[in-house]
Design an enzyme around this catalytic site. Structure first.
Site, PDB file in Angstrom:
ATOM      1  N   SER A   1      43.003  33.586  35.756  1.00  0.00           N
ATOM      2  CA  SER A   1      41.797  33.742  34.945  1.00  0.00           C
ATOM      3  C   SER A   1      41.782  32.641  33.892  1.00  0.00           C
ATOM      4  O   SER A   1      42.768  32.459  33.172  1.00  0.00           O
ATOM      5  CB  SER A   1      41.785  35.115  34.262  1.00  0.00           C
ATOM      6  OG  SER A   1      40.644  35.243  33.463  1.00  0.00           O
TER       7      SER A   1
ATOM      8  N   LYS B   1      39.277  32.490  38.555  1.00  0.00           N
ATOM      9  CA  LYS B   1      38.296  33.274  37.812  1.00  0.00           C
ATOM     10  C   LYS B   1      37.908  32.493  36.580  1.00  0.00           C
ATOM     11  O   LYS B   1      38.751  32.171  35.737  1.00  0.00           O
ATOM     12  CB  LYS B   1      38.894  34.633  37.433  1.00  0.00           C
ATOM     13  CG  LYS B   1      38.035  35.472  36.517  1.00  0.00           C
ATOM     14  CD  LYS B   1      38.471  36.924  36.578  1.00  0.00           C
ATOM     15  CE  LYS B   1      38.875  37.421  35.212  1.00  0.00           C
ATOM     16  NZ  LYS B   1      39.141  38.898  35.234  1.00  0.00           N
TER      17      LYS B   1
ATOM     18  N   LYS C   1      35.710  32.317  33.182  1.00  0.00           N
ATOM     19  CA  LYS C   1      34.948  33.082  32.209  1.00  0.00           C
ATOM     20  C   LYS C   1      33.648  32.345  31.903  1.00  0.00           C
ATOM     21  O   LYS C   1      33.652  31.116  31.735  1.00  0.00           O
ATOM     22  CB  LYS C   1      35.766  33.238  30.920  1.00  0.00           C
ATOM     23  CG  LYS C   1      36.991  34.125  31.072  1.00  0.00           C
ATOM     24  CD  LYS C   1      36.611  35.563  31.254  1.00  0.00           C
ATOM     25  CE  LYS C   1      37.855  36.435  31.252  1.00  0.00           C
ATOM     26  NZ  LYS C   1      37.540  37.875  31.393  1.00  0.00           N
TER      27      LYS C   1
ATOM     28  N   ASP D   1      33.463  35.632  35.555  1.00  0.00           N
ATOM     29  CA  ASP D   1      33.560  36.892  34.810  1.00  0.00           C
ATOM     30  C   ASP D   1      32.762  36.746  33.523  1.00  0.00           C
ATOM     31  O   ASP D   1      33.068  35.895  32.696  1.00  0.00           O
ATOM     32  CB  ASP D   1      35.031  37.215  34.487  1.00  0.00           C
ATOM     33  CG  ASP D   1      35.173  38.587  33.835  1.00  0.00           C
ATOM     34  OD1 ASP D   1      36.328  38.994  33.593  1.00  0.00           O
ATOM     35  OD2 ASP D   1      34.156  39.257  33.590  1.00  0.00           O
TER      36      ASP D   1
ATOM     37  N   GLU E   1      31.753  39.046  38.032  1.00  0.00           N
ATOM     38  CA  GLU E   1      32.389  40.225  37.443  1.00  0.00           C
ATOM     39  C   GLU E   1      31.642  40.642  36.193  1.00  0.00           C
ATOM     40  O   GLU E   1      31.371  39.816  35.314  1.00  0.00           O
ATOM     41  CB  GLU E   1      33.851  39.906  37.112  1.00  0.00           C
ATOM     42  CG  GLU E   1      34.678  41.062  36.643  1.00  0.00           C
ATOM     43  CD  GLU E   1      36.130  40.686  36.381  1.00  0.00           C
ATOM     44  OE1 GLU E   1      36.609  39.678  36.929  1.00  0.00           O
ATOM     45  OE2 GLU E   1      36.782  41.391  35.594  1.00  0.00           O
TER      46      GLU E   1
ATOM     47  N   ASP F   1      34.359  45.787  36.301  1.00  0.00           N
ATOM     48  CA  ASP F   1      35.617  45.881  35.549  1.00  0.00           C
ATOM     49  C   ASP F   1      35.415  46.971  34.492  1.00  0.00           C
ATOM     50  O   ASP F   1      35.682  48.144  34.740  1.00  0.00           O
ATOM     51  CB  ASP F   1      35.920  44.492  34.947  1.00  0.00           C
ATOM     52  CG  ASP F   1      37.092  44.470  33.972  1.00  0.00           C
ATOM     53  OD1 ASP F   1      37.466  43.367  33.545  1.00  0.00           O
ATOM     54  OD2 ASP F   1      37.618  45.544  33.612  1.00  0.00           O
TER      55      ASP F   1
ATOM     56  N   LYS G   1      42.161  47.966  36.604  1.00  0.00           N
ATOM     57  CA  LYS G   1      43.140  47.737  35.535  1.00  0.00           C
ATOM     58  C   LYS G   1      43.756  49.098  35.218  1.00  0.00           C
ATOM     59  O   LYS G   1      43.037  50.058  34.876  1.00  0.00           O
ATOM     60  CB  LYS G   1      42.478  47.163  34.282  1.00  0.00           C
ATOM     61  CG  LYS G   1      41.956  45.739  34.488  1.00  0.00           C
ATOM     62  CD  LYS G   1      41.298  45.191  33.248  1.00  0.00           C
ATOM     63  CE  LYS G   1      40.801  43.774  33.478  1.00  0.00           C
ATOM     64  NZ  LYS G   1      40.056  43.248  32.303  1.00  0.00           N
TER      65      LYS G   1
ATOM     66  N   GLY H   1      43.725  41.750  34.826  1.00  0.00           N
ATOM     67  CA  GLY H   1      44.765  41.581  33.809  1.00  0.00           C
ATOM     68  C   GLY H   1      44.185  41.669  32.416  1.00  0.00           C
ATOM     69  O   GLY H   1      42.984  41.512  32.213  1.00  0.00           O
TER      70      GLY H   1
END
Ligand SMILES: O=C(O)CCC(=O)c1ccccc1C(=O)O
Ligand SMILES: [Mg+2]
Length: 374
Positions: free
Chosen positions: A141, A167, A169, A194, A219, A244, A268, A296
């Site tokens: 990530s 991933k 952000k 995400d 996400e 998520d 998670k 995570g």
């Protein structure tokens, strides 16, 4: 599985402060100094189970914080299990069910009991959970970067290390354009985005542009506690939505599947209240054919170890965010540290979480410690 029961003799609650190697930016915060609760549960035979909370100082990801964790753990959950004989860790989530939410606090104890139960039965935690994988694929990530050049440099470095999923952000103003530039350089890498709830249904036309970027998923684009608007959005975009923050339980997974809110779930352990619920979500998603993967929360080694174990379950078919310890830490609290070769982490075959906690590191990072004995 049945097995030897666990009788809780002592619990030690610690708060640790650790500093990430670099700041990590999401759409809702930039974080580098992490404070978290770590729980040590000791049984009458002297076996020790470890659990790590993923709640941070501020309630920006969900409603929990280190302080709410401390209250719920010290005043309710620890007194509830002290001296008790736990036949199987699955009993814990039932035992804690009268307490609303506070899933990260609950998971801190529940995961420690799972670790203890596996050790008492001399088996790896992955085996106690029913996981079969002996190695897991690893994704990374990457926080929001100041420039696209910086992001491309990060991706290049992680590619050479063999990571299997990238991933990225995103947030308004740092999304479609940035991802398009990444695709121009890396047309085929397994990439996802995400958003951490940075968009609304007003952004549908903007988010439709993601469909040209061959993303594995987007996400949590919308509200942290929504599954209705996500169903509206999923009908408008081809890119699979992964939830998520919105998924707190297997019931949320069921509701999301029946509404069509998502096509993938990021599990998670802390967000769903522990390993028993994570397993229920795995089993339900297998039943309906929905892929899941392990997200995570910049865990230290105990949380990372639990993530490795849960990723061995069969519906965890996509690489997760459980990177090696060195992703975030100059020094981790476990030994050996979590390492990766060619994008693969070997699942430990020692009892429990399969890693020892380094007590010198606990001494170094602990800012609070309280023991609870009968
Ligand atoms: O631990 C990791 O590397 C994943 C980090 C990450 O993506 C994240 C970190 C903090 C809060 C939310 C998220 C998320 O997955 O949404
Ligand atoms: Mg996320």
């Amino acid at each position: 599985m049945t097995g030897n029961a666990v009788k809780v003799k002592e619990v030690v609650l610690r708060k640790l402060q650790m500093r990430l190697k670099n700041p990590f930016a999401t759409s809702f915060e930039t974080m580098q100094d992490k404070t978290f609760c770590l729980l040590e549960v000791i049984d009458e035979n002297g076996n020790i189970g470890w659990g790590e909370s993923v709640a941070s100082d501020l309630p920006l990801y969900n409603e929990e914080t280190v302080k709410t964790n401390q209250h719920i753990l010290e005043d309710l959950l620890i007194p509830d299990i002290l001296g008790q004989t736990i036949g199987h860790p699955d009993e814990i989530s039932e035992r804690f069910s009268p307490i609303r939410r506070n899933n990260m606090a609950k998971a801190t104890i529940e995961t420690a009991i799972w670790d203890l139960f596996a050790k008492n039965n001399r088996m790896p935690l992955s085996q106690a959970l029913g996981g079969k994988k002996k190695e897991i694929q690893v994704g990374i990530s990457i926080g929001i970067q100041d420039t696209t050049k910086a992001l491309l440099n990060q991706i290049e470095g992680f590619l050479t290390q063999g990571f299997r999923k990238f991933k990225i952000k995103i947030k308004p103003g740092k999304d479609v354009g940035v991802l398009r530039e990444v695709r121009e350089v890396y047309p085929d890498i397994p990439m996802m985005a995400d958003a951490n709830s940075a968009y609304t249904l007003k952004d549908i036309d903007h988010l439709k542009q993601l469909d040209d970027l061959n993303l594995m998923m987007i996400e949590q684009p919308l509200d942290h506690d929504d599954i209705v608007d996500h169903a509206v959005l999923q009908k408008e975009i081809r890119t699979p939505i992964c939830l998520d923050e919105s998924i707190h339980s297997v019931k949320d997974a069921m509701r999301s599947h029946s509404l069509g809110s998502c096509k993938i779930i990021n599990i998670k352990i802390g967000r769903v209240g522990g390993l028993t619920e994570a397993k229920k979500i795995n089993d339900y998603c297998k039943q309906v054919g929905m892929p899941v993967w392990c997200g995570g929360m910049q865990e230290a080694g105990v949380g990372r170890a639990h993530n490795i174990a849960v990723t061995t379950l069969d519906q965890f078919t996509l690489p997760g965010d459980t990177a090696p310890s060195s992703r975030y830490w100059d020094e981790d609290i476990i030994e050996p540290e979590v390492t990766m070769t060619g994008g693969i982490i070997q699942v430990p075959d020692k009892p429990g979480i399969g890693f020892e906690v380094n007590r010198e590191m606990l001494e170094k990072f602990a800012v609070y410690e309280k023991a609870f004995k009968l």
